[in-house]
Design an enzyme around this catalytic site. Structure first.
Site, PDB file in Angstrom:
ATOM      1  N   HIS A 159       0.862  -1.283   0.197  1.00  0.00           N
ATOM      2  CA  HIS A 159      -0.214  -0.237  -0.219  1.00  0.00           C
ATOM      3  C   HIS A 159       1.129   0.718   0.204  1.00  0.00           C
ATOM      4  O   HIS A 159      -0.074   2.176  -0.516  1.00  0.00           O
ATOM      5  CB  HIS A 159      -1.431   0.226   1.385  1.00  0.00           C
ATOM      6  CG  HIS A 159      -1.729  -0.752   1.199  1.00  0.00           C
ATOM      7  ND1 HIS A 159      -2.864  -1.108   0.211  1.00  0.00           N
ATOM      8  CD2 HIS A 159      -2.666  -1.876   1.952  1.00  0.00           C
ATOM      9  CE1 HIS A 159      -3.497  -1.924   0.723  1.00  0.00           C
ATOM     10  NE2 HIS A 159      -3.241  -2.703   1.301  1.00  0.00           N
ATOM     11  N   ASP A 195      -2.752 -10.308  -2.781  1.00  0.00           N
ATOM     12  CA  ASP A 195      -3.508 -10.145  -1.538  1.00  0.00           C
ATOM     13  C   ASP A 195      -4.543  -9.704  -1.745  1.00  0.00           C
ATOM     14  O   ASP A 195      -4.953  -9.020  -2.609  1.00  0.00           O
ATOM     15  CB  ASP A 195      -2.193  -8.897  -0.794  1.00  0.00           C
ATOM     16  CG  ASP A 195      -2.906  -8.133   0.505  1.00  0.00           C
ATOM     17  OD1 ASP A 195      -2.231  -8.881   1.370  1.00  0.00           O
ATOM     18  OD2 ASP A 195      -4.052  -7.837   0.057  1.00  0.00           O
ATOM     19  N   HIS A 197      -6.216  -7.075  -0.790  1.00  0.00           N
ATOM     20  CA  HIS A 197      -6.446  -5.693  -1.179  1.00  0.00           C
ATOM     21  C   HIS A 197      -5.682  -5.367  -2.209  1.00  0.00           C
ATOM     22  O   HIS A 197      -4.282  -5.787  -2.027  1.00  0.00           O
ATOM     23  CB  HIS A 197      -5.937  -5.138   0.419  1.00  0.00           C
ATOM     24  CG  HIS A 197      -6.265  -5.680   1.427  1.00  0.00           C
ATOM     25  ND1 HIS A 197      -5.954  -6.083   2.868  1.00  0.00           N
ATOM     26  CD2 HIS A 197      -8.165  -4.889   1.924  1.00  0.00           C
ATOM     27  CE1 HIS A 197      -6.701  -6.711   3.522  1.00  0.00           C
ATOM     28  NE2 HIS A 197      -7.841  -6.173   3.296  1.00  0.00           N
ATOM     29  N   ASP A 284      -4.084 -13.017   3.161  1.00  0.00           N
ATOM     30  CA  ASP A 284      -5.529 -13.270   4.034  1.00  0.00           C
ATOM     31  C   ASP A 284      -6.981 -12.942   3.127  1.00  0.00           C
ATOM     32  O   ASP A 284      -8.168 -12.348   3.027  1.00  0.00           O
ATOM     33  CB  ASP A 284      -5.431 -11.368   3.926  1.00  0.00           C
ATOM     34  CG  ASP A 284      -4.919 -10.175   2.885  1.00  0.00           C
ATOM     35  OD1 ASP A 284      -5.186 -10.830   2.070  1.00  0.00           O
ATOM     36  OD2 ASP A 284      -4.615  -8.881   3.211  1.00  0.00           O
TER      37      ASP A 284
HETATM   38  N1  Q9C Z   1     -12.610  -1.906   6.859  1.00  0.00           N
HETATM   39  C1  Q9C Z   1      -2.879  -5.604   4.096  1.00  0.00           C
HETATM   40  O1  Q9C Z   1      -3.310  -6.472   4.459  1.00  0.00           O
HETATM   41  N2  Q9C Z   1      -7.573  -1.167   7.436  1.00  0.00           N
HETATM   42  N3  Q9C Z   1      -2.993  -4.088   4.441  1.00  0.00           N
HETATM   43  C2  Q9C Z   1      -9.003  -1.820   6.671  1.00  0.00           C
HETATM   44  C3  Q9C Z   1     -11.621  -2.527   6.621  1.00  0.00           C
HETATM   45  C4  Q9C Z   1      -6.749  -1.479   6.222  1.00  0.00           C
HETATM   46  C5  Q9C Z   1      -4.464  -3.982   5.274  1.00  0.00           C
HETATM   47  C6  Q9C Z   1     -10.084  -1.842   7.250  1.00  0.00           C
HETATM   48  C7  Q9C Z   1      -6.043  -2.746   5.634  1.00  0.00           C
HETATM   49  C8  Q9C Z   1      -4.621  -2.713   5.563  1.00  0.00           C
HETATM   50  C9  Q9C Z   1      -0.953  -5.928   4.001  1.00  0.00           C
HETATM   51 ZN    ZN Z   2      -4.207  -7.194   2.290  1.00  0.00          ZN
END
Ligand code: Q9C
Ligand code: ZN
Length: 344
Positions: A159, A195, A197, A284
């Site tokens: 990110h 991932d 996301h 994830d």
């Molecule tokens: N409602 C990685 O997997 N918060 N980052 C999300 C969702 C941040 C995930 C809230 C999630 C970041 C590297």
């Molecule tokens: Zn992620």
């Protein structure tokens, strides 16, 4: 497969994140790396520490002032008499100025951060730098002839943009690995981001580049984090046009949907014909992940490892997300073990 890992990750601990209206302990916690390390050691993979690299390697991917900010942010915060973790509480949205960097620490946090789920604590810089070094070390091992290497990075990186941090990420480990491969002789590198996301930081960094292809499979940003990037119509610009390829999938997607999309992603990589591959390896996508909504199960991870290895490319695997701590080790080891078997 060689595993690059530093115990310095554990210094990034004790932070909180803003999650659904509450300040909760960070989902991205040290136990994640401990579980992965234990599973990989039990499976017989060799663990090696990161090497040192000149700071100029970081500046190949990140803005130098941003890097200096990350390094010094905690000391600034304490000097301005604040306490605990640093979380931003205001951002330059539409209609506000993005060209002026405030000199006070609170303004600076909003200037560089893009969410309130990514705290800076006393040990964050040490851990982030160790993770970046781990990714570049894994890339160096592949340059030196290993078929593949795995960087057990914590905190994750995909990110983080050229001068932005968020999503638990500070330095973009996968982008640093890809740039290292290019600087050491590769002509073209593909990054596949699996991932849950979207890897907005990696996409942004390579958006106008034709020497890096970015391919990502993720929960649709229409409902899933990071919400503001990762749609199918984003395809790169300038020289980079056509070298970004997003495959957003609906929340709730299971293996059937996922396998088809992964096949499409692998076909695009074969067409690009890179010299090497970087995998942003988030697990994830697992059904029991507490913040994600795909429905992959334990046996699917070795299948992913086999499919990735089937590309037959020198490969750097970089750890990203995965928050179901009890199963994170078995799922990562599933990918790595199957990849190593197929690649050997
Ligand atoms: N409602 C990685 O997997 N918060 N980052 C999300 C969702 C941040 C995930 C809230 C999630 C970041 C590297
Ligand atoms: Zn992620």
């Amino acid at each position: 497969m060689k595993v690059v890992h530093s115990p310095l990750h554990a210094r990034h601990d004790g932070g909180v994140e803003l999650y659904r209206g509450q300040l909760v302990p960070l989902f991205e916690k040290p136990e994640r790396a401990a579980m992965i390390l234990a599973a990989l050691e039990a499976a017989g993979h060799e663990v090696t520490p990161p090497r040192d690299f000149p700071e100029s390697r970081l500046h190949r991917v990140h803005d130098a002032e941003f890097v200096a900010f990350l390094r010094g942010a905690y000391a600034r915060w304490i000097a301005e008499d604040r306490q605990g973790h640093l979380l931003p509480s205001g951002f330059p949205a539409r209609g506000m100025r993005r060209d002026h960097r405030p000199s006070g620490i609170s303004g600076m946090l909003g200037y560089y951060a893009f969410d309130a789920s990514t705290p800076i604590v006393a040990g964050t810089w040490d851990a982030a730098l160790a993770a970046a070094r781990a990714a570049m070390t894994a890339a160096a091992l592949v340059v030196e002839g290993e078929a593949a290497a795995y960087a057990l990075c914590r905190p994750p990186g995909h990110h983080a943009g050229r001068s932005t941090y968020g999503g638990y990420c500070y330095l973009n480990n996968a982008a640093l690995a890809a740039q290292y491969l290019l600087d050491e002789g590769c002509r073209r590198v593909s990054v596949i981001d699996i991932d849950y996301h979207h890897g907005n930081g990696t996409q942004e960094i390579f958006w106008e580049r034709d020497d890096v292809q970015f391919v990502s499979l993720h929960g649709t940003p229409d409902t899933e984090y990071p919400w503001f990037l990762g749609y199918a119509d984003e395809r790169g610009e300038g020289r980079g046009e056509g070298h970004t390829f997003n495959l957003p999938l609906p929340a709730g997607s299971g293996w059937d949907t996922y396998e088809g999309a992964l096949g499409t992603a692998l076909d695009a990589i074969r067409r690009y014909a890179p010299d090497a591959l970087v995998v942003s390896l988030g697990v994830d996508t697992f059904a029991a992940d507490p913040i994600s909504a795909f429905r992959l199960d334990v046996p699917h991870y070795p299948l992913i490892g086999r499919l990735l290895a089937g590309l037959g490319l020198p490969t750097v695997l970089v750890q990203e997300g995965g928050y179901a701590v009890a199963e994170i080790g078995i799922n990562v080891a599933g990918v790595i073990g199957a990849f190593a078997t197929r690649a050997a």
